[in-house]
Design an enzyme around this catalytic site. Sequence first.
Site, PDB file in Angstrom:
ATOM      1  N   TRP A  19       2.091   1.646  -3.528  1.00  0.00           N
ATOM      2  CA  TRP A  19       1.004   2.130  -4.391  1.00  0.00           C
ATOM      3  C   TRP A  19       1.061   3.655  -4.518  1.00  0.00           C
ATOM      4  O   TRP A  19       0.733   4.215  -5.558  1.00  0.00           O
ATOM      5  CB  TRP A  19      -0.346   1.704  -3.800  1.00  0.00           C
ATOM      6  CG  TRP A  19      -1.542   2.263  -4.508  1.00  0.00           C
ATOM      7  CD1 TRP A  19      -2.182   1.722  -5.575  1.00  0.00           C
ATOM      8  CD2 TRP A  19      -2.254   3.467  -4.201  1.00  0.00           C
ATOM      9  NE1 TRP A  19      -3.247   2.518  -5.960  1.00  0.00           N
ATOM     10  CE2 TRP A  19      -3.309   3.590  -5.124  1.00  0.00           C
ATOM     11  CE3 TRP A  19      -2.097   4.452  -3.226  1.00  0.00           C
ATOM     12  CZ2 TRP A  19      -4.204   4.652  -5.112  1.00  0.00           C
ATOM     13  CZ3 TRP A  19      -2.986   5.516  -3.213  1.00  0.00           C
ATOM     14  CH2 TRP A  19      -4.026   5.607  -4.151  1.00  0.00           C
ATOM     15  N   HIS A  20       1.522   4.323  -3.433  1.00  0.00           N
ATOM     16  CA  HIS A  20       1.527   5.782  -3.458  1.00  0.00           C
ATOM     17  C   HIS A  20       2.600   6.349  -4.380  1.00  0.00           C
ATOM     18  O   HIS A  20       2.466   7.480  -4.841  1.00  0.00           O
ATOM     19  CB  HIS A  20       1.728   6.340  -2.047  1.00  0.00           C
ATOM     20  CG  HIS A  20       0.503   6.199  -1.206  1.00  0.00           C
ATOM     21  ND1 HIS A  20       0.242   5.065  -0.473  1.00  0.00           N
ATOM     22  CD2 HIS A  20      -0.547   7.024  -0.998  1.00  0.00           C
ATOM     23  CE1 HIS A  20      -0.903   5.215   0.163  1.00  0.00           C
ATOM     24  NE2 HIS A  20      -1.415   6.379  -0.144  1.00  0.00           N
ATOM     25  N   GLY A  21       3.646   5.600  -4.641  1.00  0.00           N
ATOM     26  CA  GLY A  21       4.632   6.150  -5.566  1.00  0.00           C
ATOM     27  C   GLY A  21       5.966   5.465  -5.498  1.00  0.00           C
ATOM     28  O   GLY A  21       6.222   4.628  -4.618  1.00  0.00           O
ATOM     29  N   PHE A  73      -0.926  10.704  -7.283  1.00  0.00           N
ATOM     30  CA  PHE A  73      -0.893   9.242  -7.226  1.00  0.00           C
ATOM     31  C   PHE A  73      -1.760   8.641  -8.313  1.00  0.00           C
ATOM     32  O   PHE A  73      -1.969   7.492  -8.401  1.00  0.00           O
ATOM     33  CB  PHE A  73      -1.331   8.743  -5.852  1.00  0.00           C
ATOM     34  CG  PHE A  73      -0.531   9.372  -4.725  1.00  0.00           C
ATOM     35  CD1 PHE A  73       0.843   9.467  -4.817  1.00  0.00           C
ATOM     36  CD2 PHE A  73      -1.164   9.883  -3.604  1.00  0.00           C
ATOM     37  CE1 PHE A  73       1.580  10.059  -3.799  1.00  0.00           C
ATOM     38  CE2 PHE A  73      -0.430  10.470  -2.573  1.00  0.00           C
ATOM     39  CZ  PHE A  73       0.940  10.557  -2.679  1.00  0.00           C
ATOM     40  N   SER A 108       0.841  -1.202   0.000  1.00  0.00           N
ATOM     41  CA  SER A 108       0.000   0.000   0.000  1.00  0.00           C
ATOM     42  C   SER A 108       0.872   1.246   0.000  1.00  0.00           C
ATOM     43  O   SER A 108       0.522   2.271  -0.578  1.00  0.00           O
ATOM     44  CB  SER A 108      -0.978  -0.013   1.169  1.00  0.00           C
ATOM     45  OG  SER A 108      -0.405   0.562   2.302  1.00  0.00           O
TER      46      SER A 108
END
Lengths: 342, 421
Positions: free
Chosen positions: B278-280, B421, B275
Amino acid sequence: MGQEIKHILSKGLVRLISIGLLAVGFNQLYTTYFLEADLDDHGPMLLELNKIADTSDVIYFGESSNFTTHPDDYNTLRISDNIAVKHPNYSFGTINHGAYHVGMFLPLVKQVQTTKEPKTIIVTMNLRTFNQDVIYGPSEANLRLASRFYQPTLPILNKVFASLNHYDNRSGHERDLLKWKAWTYDTLVSTDDSVHFKVNTIRRWCEVPKFLDSAGVQDNAKRQLADQYIKAYAFQIDDSNPMVQEFDELLQVAQQKNMRVVFNLIPENVEDAAYYIGDNLVWLMQTNRDFLVERYTNLGATVVDNLELLPSKHFLDRAVIPQEHYDAKGRELVGLQVAQVL
Amino acid sequence: MFSTLVDFYAAQALHRQKIKWRRNILLGVSLTANLGLLFAFKYLVLFLPSVDPMIANIYTVDHPFLGFLLQGVYFSIPVGISFYTFQTLSYTLDVYHNRIEPEKHLGHFALFVSFFPQLVAGPIERFSRLMPQLKTKHIVSYARFQQAFRLMLYGFFIKMCIADNLSPLVDAVYDNPSNYAQWSTWFGTFAFGLQIYTDFAGYSLIAQGAALCLGISLMDNFKTPYFSTSIGEFWNRWHISLSTWFRDYVYLPLGGNRVSLIRWVVNILAVFIISGFWHGANYTFLIWGAIHGMLYLVERLINANKRLPQTRLVLFAGGIAIFISVNIAWLFFRIDSLEQIPEHVNALFHTEGVQNLTLSIPIITMLFTFVLAEIMTYNSRFDQLLSKLPTAVRWLIYAGLFWCIAAWAGVTNHPFIYFQF
């Protein structure tokens, strides 16, 4: 469904009127207690303009070329001061702020009240601000925010629009893209038989090796400065240039307000442009100058052409970057040229 | 469009296909296409020295094709790619597991993928929830517009008045932590937690309001998360659409809690780290995810051994502990690189800086208003709260919020944080 829409319209109308009344009250409250602090933070030149506009016969709109000095200068007079000393009978007001250009001057001129007595405004015209590096520059979003606060609408409306980013607030990323595209795809076209572009985009021109010694090694310091000159002046102005459009509008607004407009086309370091790059770049600078002088003279403005007024020695930042910062003598000479047309 | 077409046709084929290995191949095609795009646009940069367009010129000279690719990637990252990729992935996975029937109409499916209020930053909706609403005929209703207006008004308030006013203070501290006095550094550090919450929750409320005008009810994405008394509760209240996505499509398929202790620990850490990823494409996000994973594990292990009594004092202490832990963890989310950590941490405890942040009376007033609203909307929503109040009070609140938005909102340009994002 028809009844529901009627219901919505009748209720909505009452609410819209209430919101309208609320907005008027809010505007009064905001203007009285909060506007000054916002202008201090984001649009200080409007406060300055409000102080001087009524009492000035001549208002000078300038940027850092007006006030930048050097410790060795024999005086610290600004260009506008140099003009003022030649006309002691006029009262002078100066509006200047680093990096400002016509995009900020235009709404400020709109804010100058129309008067019966003719007023003169002198507006700095910086050739470099017509290039892609400035139009898509990193500070442009902040400047346009200031410009938002200068618009002659209800102050609270300006605040709301500023908060909602209703101005040209493209990000650095978007601006990089546009600049990169322009440097890659905008081609330079010669209209003079004696001028031939071997490479016709900024990007390709910058990629050409420069200042090679006998071993084929580049002098990096000189090469970097040379590339800065290309990025600053290798462009061709036409009607579609956004700065031209804003100068057009500024002139129109000023003329409607019974003002005389003097454009001070400030000096560029043409001597070094010739040294670092050559005649092709100087030709571009001169043709751009000719375009501006002809256009705005025909439209009724007085254009003081100072483009080639100063030799390189008067430019303070000549070893680092092409920039319109002059020594005391330079500021005096520019002031003298403008003073002569008043 | 590419994602839409791939998932639409892959799901159709998945539904028709009964042979398992062929179904797996079809699922693989869909996952590879979606995650491949996501990887190319978001994560390639992690493995390359730089894609700054001007620096990429050096590649143009030595490796023209690589330079061209890098500049292409840099300039054309689609907005919200992480959000709609996950939305379409959940659709394909649901079809694969026979939880839903695939959509037969390409236009309807394209609308599901690109429904504008939630396209760029969520909430990440499930097909089974959104599609029936998209297909229903909606009738204009005053009550719905009223509800939508209230959601959007509060959304604009917390985004424009709280997040956008905190942003310059946060930026100043994070840019030069050692310049600031100790209280300012602490305030700036914690203010980011508030900024990111109000920024993202504000967007979600505006998206919900915009969708509601069209008759579509989007899921709640936040429920006063900073009042959580445990990290588990925090994740039930924070970015709910993403945390439930990870629960349903990563955690449960990995075995959930029906596995050995070691495997469960690994699963939990994996989910939180993914997770973060997922943000970057930055190690800082991975560390942020790992911190949350470890906090969650510690909490669960403490509770497993000896369940604490749920007295008010314990809950309050838990709330404070979670608030502090989550806000310290945001430090890793906010910084650009790990090199900034020593200076920032040092500034929190040993700063010699003298600069102080200035909090204007409008900002303080709005922060109090916001905290009060959060307390009153604990376990409910702003629109629901308003509907219980008398008309005069309601209008007073409208006027107050309008005033804040019109006169006191932040003005410097701060795009929604989650748009990146």
